[in-house]
Scaffold this active site. Structure first.
Site, mmCIF file in Angstrom:
data_model
loop_
_atom_site.group_PDB
_atom_site.id
_atom_site.type_symbol
_atom_site.label_atom_id
_atom_site.label_comp_id
_atom_site.label_asym_id
_atom_site.label_seq_id
_atom_site.Cartn_x
_atom_site.Cartn_y
_atom_site.Cartn_z
ATOM 1 N N THR A 15 0.822 -1.223 0.000
ATOM 2 C CA THR A 15 0.000 0.000 0.000
ATOM 3 C C THR A 15 0.851 1.267 0.000
ATOM 4 O OG1 THR A 15 -0.091 -0.239 2.393
ATOM 5 C CG2 THR A 15 -2.009 -1.024 1.151
ATOM 6 N N ALA A 17 4.153 3.954 -1.348
ATOM 7 C CA ALA A 17 4.528 4.616 -2.604
ATOM 8 C C ALA A 17 5.373 3.682 -3.480
ATOM 9 C CB ALA A 17 5.301 5.900 -2.297
ATOM 10 N N VAL A 18 6.316 2.959 -2.880
ATOM 11 C CA VAL A 18 7.162 2.038 -3.656
ATOM 12 C C VAL A 18 6.364 0.786 -4.041
ATOM 13 C CG1 VAL A 18 9.264 0.629 -3.637
ATOM 14 C CG2 VAL A 18 9.273 2.872 -2.522
ATOM 15 N N CYS A 132 17.894 4.990 -3.580
ATOM 16 C CA CYS A 132 17.541 5.583 -4.888
ATOM 17 C C CYS A 132 18.618 6.526 -5.432
ATOM 18 C CB CYS A 132 16.221 6.331 -4.784
ATOM 19 S SG CYS A 132 16.051 7.294 -3.280
ATOM 20 N N GLN A 159 16.368 16.077 -4.129
ATOM 21 C CA GLN A 159 15.520 14.883 -4.056
ATOM 22 C C GLN A 159 14.037 15.196 -3.904
ATOM 23 O OE1 GLN A 159 19.094 12.530 -1.774
ATOM 24 N NE2 GLN A 159 17.092 11.577 -1.603
ATOM 25 N N GLY A 163 10.364 10.345 -2.246
ATOM 26 C CA GLY A 163 11.375 9.492 -1.616
ATOM 27 C C GLY A 163 11.112 9.297 -0.132
ATOM 28 N N ARG A 245 16.424 17.956 0.058
ATOM 29 C CA ARG A 245 15.028 17.706 -0.346
ATOM 30 C C ARG A 245 14.466 18.968 -0.980
ATOM 31 N NH1 ARG A 245 13.285 12.852 -0.388
ATOM 32 N NH2 ARG A 245 13.600 12.489 1.832
ATOM 33 N N HIS A 252 14.499 12.349 -8.716
ATOM 34 C CA HIS A 252 15.666 12.921 -8.029
ATOM 35 C C HIS A 252 16.638 13.455 -9.099
ATOM 36 C CE1 HIS A 252 14.186 11.344 -4.390
ATOM 37 N NE2 HIS A 252 15.110 10.455 -4.064
ATOM 38 N N ASN A 325 12.792 8.415 -8.917
ATOM 39 C CA ASN A 325 13.285 7.756 -7.695
ATOM 40 C C ASN A 325 12.455 6.551 -7.292
ATOM 41 O OD1 ASN A 325 11.525 10.172 -7.278
ATOM 42 N ND2 ASN A 325 11.399 9.343 -5.209
HETATM 43 P P1 NAP Z 1 5.199 4.514 2.458
HETATM 44 O O1 NAP Z 1 4.512 5.137 1.289
HETATM 45 O O2 NAP Z 1 5.111 5.204 3.771
HETATM 46 O O3 NAP Z 1 4.646 3.009 2.617
HETATM 47 C C1 NAP Z 1 5.049 2.162 3.645
HETATM 48 C C2 NAP Z 1 4.527 0.761 3.399
HETATM 49 O O4 NAP Z 1 5.046 -0.121 4.404
HETATM 50 C C3 NAP Z 1 3.012 0.680 3.491
HETATM 51 O O5 NAP Z 1 2.540 -0.304 2.608
HETATM 52 C C4 NAP Z 1 2.807 0.228 4.931
HETATM 53 O O6 NAP Z 1 1.585 -0.422 5.172
HETATM 54 C C5 NAP Z 1 3.950 -0.767 5.052
HETATM 55 N N1 NAP Z 1 4.239 -1.062 6.439
HETATM 56 C C6 NAP Z 1 4.526 -0.190 7.426
HETATM 57 N N2 NAP Z 1 4.687 -0.837 8.599
HETATM 58 C C7 NAP Z 1 4.517 -2.151 8.334
HETATM 59 C C8 NAP Z 1 4.538 -3.335 9.121
HETATM 60 N N3 NAP Z 1 4.798 -3.298 10.423
HETATM 61 N N4 NAP Z 1 4.311 -4.521 8.513
HETATM 62 C C9 NAP Z 1 4.039 -4.568 7.188
HETATM 63 N N5 NAP Z 1 3.979 -3.486 6.391
HETATM 64 C C10 NAP Z 1 4.221 -2.296 6.956
HETATM 65 O O7 NAP Z 1 6.736 4.332 2.183
HETATM 66 P P2 NAP Z 1 7.481 4.024 0.807
HETATM 67 O O8 NAP Z 1 7.924 5.282 0.208
HETATM 68 O O9 NAP Z 1 6.690 3.067 -0.013
HETATM 69 O O10 NAP Z 1 8.809 3.335 1.360
HETATM 70 C C11 NAP Z 1 8.754 2.129 2.050
HETATM 71 C C12 NAP Z 1 10.164 1.681 2.360
HETATM 72 O O11 NAP Z 1 10.824 1.421 1.128
HETATM 73 C C13 NAP Z 1 11.012 2.754 3.052
HETATM 74 O O12 NAP Z 1 10.875 2.699 4.450
HETATM 75 C C14 NAP Z 1 12.388 2.389 2.608
HETATM 76 O O13 NAP Z 1 12.922 1.409 3.451
HETATM 77 C C15 NAP Z 1 12.163 1.811 1.234
HETATM 78 N N6 NAP Z 1 12.455 2.817 0.202
HETATM 79 C C16 NAP Z 1 13.527 2.615 -0.526
HETATM 80 C C17 NAP Z 1 13.867 3.523 -1.484
HETATM 81 C C18 NAP Z 1 15.109 3.326 -2.227
HETATM 82 O O14 NAP Z 1 15.834 4.272 -2.275
HETATM 83 N N7 NAP Z 1 15.379 2.176 -2.810
HETATM 84 C C19 NAP Z 1 13.110 4.637 -1.730
HETATM 85 C C20 NAP Z 1 11.989 4.828 -0.979
HETATM 86 C C21 NAP Z 1 11.667 3.893 0.004
HETATM 87 P P3 NAP Z 1 0.326 0.369 5.798
HETATM 88 O O15 NAP Z 1 -0.440 0.902 4.615
HETATM 89 O O16 NAP Z 1 -0.412 -0.697 6.512
HETATM 90 O O17 NAP Z 1 0.848 1.435 6.687
HETATM 91 O O1 3JN Z 2 14.472 10.119 0.976
HETATM 92 C C1 3JN Z 2 14.649 9.609 -0.131
HETATM 93 O O2 3JN Z 2 14.576 10.256 -1.175
HETATM 94 C C2 3JN Z 2 14.986 8.167 -0.216
HETATM 95 C C3 3JN Z 2 14.627 7.469 1.031
HETATM 96 C C4 3JN Z 2 14.911 6.220 1.245
HETATM 97 C C5 3JN Z 2 14.585 5.602 2.510
HETATM 98 C C6 3JN Z 2 13.593 6.143 3.323
HETATM 99 C C7 3JN Z 2 13.312 5.565 4.550
HETATM 100 C C8 3JN Z 2 13.995 4.464 4.974
HETATM 101 C C9 3JN Z 2 15.265 4.469 2.919
HETATM 102 C C10 3JN Z 2 16.286 3.861 2.011
HETATM 103 O O3 3JN Z 2 15.883 3.244 1.034
HETATM 104 O O4 3JN Z 2 17.475 3.975 2.254
HETATM 105 C C11 3JN Z 2 14.988 3.911 4.162
HETATM 106 C C12 3JN Z 2 15.716 2.734 4.669
HETATM 107 O O5 3JN Z 2 15.467 1.644 4.171
HETATM 108 O O6 3JN Z 2 16.527 2.872 5.582
#
Ligand code: NAP
Ligand code: 3JN
Length: 346
Positions: A15, A17-18, A132, A159, A163, A245, A252, A325
């Site tokens: 659910t 953003a990713v 990213c 960024q 993100g 940011r 990004h 990103n």
């Molecule tokens: P987001 O929009 O806030 O979505 C978070 C997702 O994680 C939601 O589906 C949420 O579910 C779920 N979640 C939270 N707590 C949970 C739990 N205890 N058990 C199962 N699911 C849970 O965040 P996002 O931008 O998609 O990013 C999510 C994560 O991806 C980040 O924290 C980071 O680690 C990683 N990320 C990586 C990059 C990258 O650079 N590669 C970029 C962005 C993010 P609910 O709807 O139930 O809250």
């Molecule tokens: O802020 C951004 O543009 C990228 C964010 C990535 C991010 C956000 C929350 C937790 C990460 C990541 O992918 O490094 C994490 C994390 O997994 O630690």
């Protein structure tokens, strides 16, 4: 009838953003799926999401969610990965993790397919997707590393709010409306949701992404330093980063200065970049053409332009690198890895 092997796939963080982008890519790429399981926290359990015209119900992710799952794509934060990925591995799944949880673990390959897909076979159940900002930079710089060697990288990022998750997008749009209406702008999430001090993102630039470390750099900046060395397989590359940011929703942008180890001709560098997989050269100063976040949004590639020689250092080169990103920076890189795993396991 096709004999293509189909996989049971789980998306953890479906659910978010990713997660939303991962589901869209699995559909558009026609990933060979037998069963797709969508997982989130208890908060969103019961939500209906569409996949290939069918409604799927999101379930709460628990250690038992992974029975029968062969490929699990995680993007629910590092704590969720640490708590659940080992269970997924126990159940026989290969986990592709978008979080920071295992990126620097020596037993976990950190993969950008255009750079080091050869390392993927070293996995022990978990494959890490880099940050990213790192992914788009190393994708663009890999051809230069191979041809000339890279001594040093100085990067400043611009960024997008996406993100920081879907709530940060909402915050930026809300603040913009508040500011334009002449109302008080109330910061709520950025720069870091879990820290007490917040700053306005609308009409602003915030030089803090993630928490500050003892050395004065933020964690995002240190991720760029460490991950670049690991992915490039070269600890000797000097990397220094400033991560900022800005009020852009998707894409990004990065101003990157590289010091090469050998002399170069600018036209050769342009040709190399133009011919590299996953990279598109957009470099036409006369036509005012250069990479833009608005044009990169929704695209899988990394866009590179503004190439110019450092006026004071013959081996210095400036570039402007832009990518979506949430796509190459997260979901698309993860799905590329999943496609590679699927082909290997056919
Ligand atoms: P987001 O929009 O806030 O979505 C978070 C997702 O994680 C939601 O589906 C949420 O579910 C779920 N979640 C939270 N707590 C949970 C739990 N205890 N058990 C199962 N699911 C849970 O965040 P996002 O931008 O998609 O990013 C999510 C994560 O991806 C980040 O924290 C980071 O680690 C990683 N990320 C990586 C990059 C990258 O650079 N590669 C970029 C962005 C993010 P609910 O709807 O139930 O809250
Ligand atoms: O802020 C951004 O543009 C990228 C964010 C990535 C991010 C956000 C929350 C937790 C990460 C990541 O992918 O490094 C994490 C994390 O997994 O630690």
């Amino acid at each position: 009838m096709s004999n293509q092997k189909l996989f049971n796939v789980a998306v953890v963080g479906a659910t978010g953003a990713v997660g939303e982008q991962i589901i869209g890519l699995l559909e558009r790429r026609n990933f060979p799926i037998a069963e797709l399981k969508l997982l989130s926290s208890a908060r969103s359990a019961g939500t209906k999401l569409k996949f290939k015209g069918k409604e799927l119900t999101v379930e709460e992710a628990t250690p038992d969610s992974f029975k029968g799952i062969e490929i699990a794509l995680f993007s629910a934060g590092g704590d969720v990965t640490k708590a659940l990925a080992p269970h997924a591995v126990e159940h026989g799944a290969v986990c592709i993790d978008n979080t920071n949880a295992y990126r620097m673990d020596p037993d976990t390959p950190l993969i950008v397919p255009e750079v080091n897909i050869d390392k993927v076979s070293e996995h022990r159940g978990i494959i890490a997707n880099p940050n990213c900002s790192t992914i788009q930079m190393v994708t663009a710089l890999k051809p230069l590393q191979d041809r000339y060697g890279i001594a040093r990288i100085i990067v400043s990022t611009y960024q997008a709010v996406s993100g920081a998750g879907s709530r940060a997008i909402d915050e930026m749009l809300r603040q913009t409306r508040e500011a334009l209406a002449g109302n008080e702008v109330v910061p709520d999430i950025l720069p870091v949701g879990s820290l007490p001090v917040k700053h306005q993102i609308a009409f602003n630039a915030i030089p803090q992404i993630d928490k500050f470390q003892d050395n004065g750099y933020t964690l995002e900046e240190m991720k760029m330093v460490r991950e670049t060395k690991k992915i490039m397989g070269d600890e000797s590359i000097d990397v220094t980063a400033t991560c900022v940011r800005i009020p852009v929703v998707y894409g990004h942008s990065e101003s990157v200065y590289v010091e090469l180890k050998q002399d170069y001709e600018l036209e050769d560098v342009k040709k190399l970049i133009a011919e590299s997989p996953g990279v598109v050269l957009v470099d036409d100063p006369a036509g005012q053409r250069y990479p833009l976040a608005t044009e990169a949004a929704g695209q899988p590639d990394v866009f590179v332009g503004r190439l110019r020689r450092d006026l004071g250092h013959a081996r210095g080169l400036n570039l402007w690198i832009v990518s979506d990103n949430l796509l190459k920076g997260a979901a698309w890189n993860a799905v590329q890895i999943a496609e590679y795993i699927a082909i290997e396991n056919e």
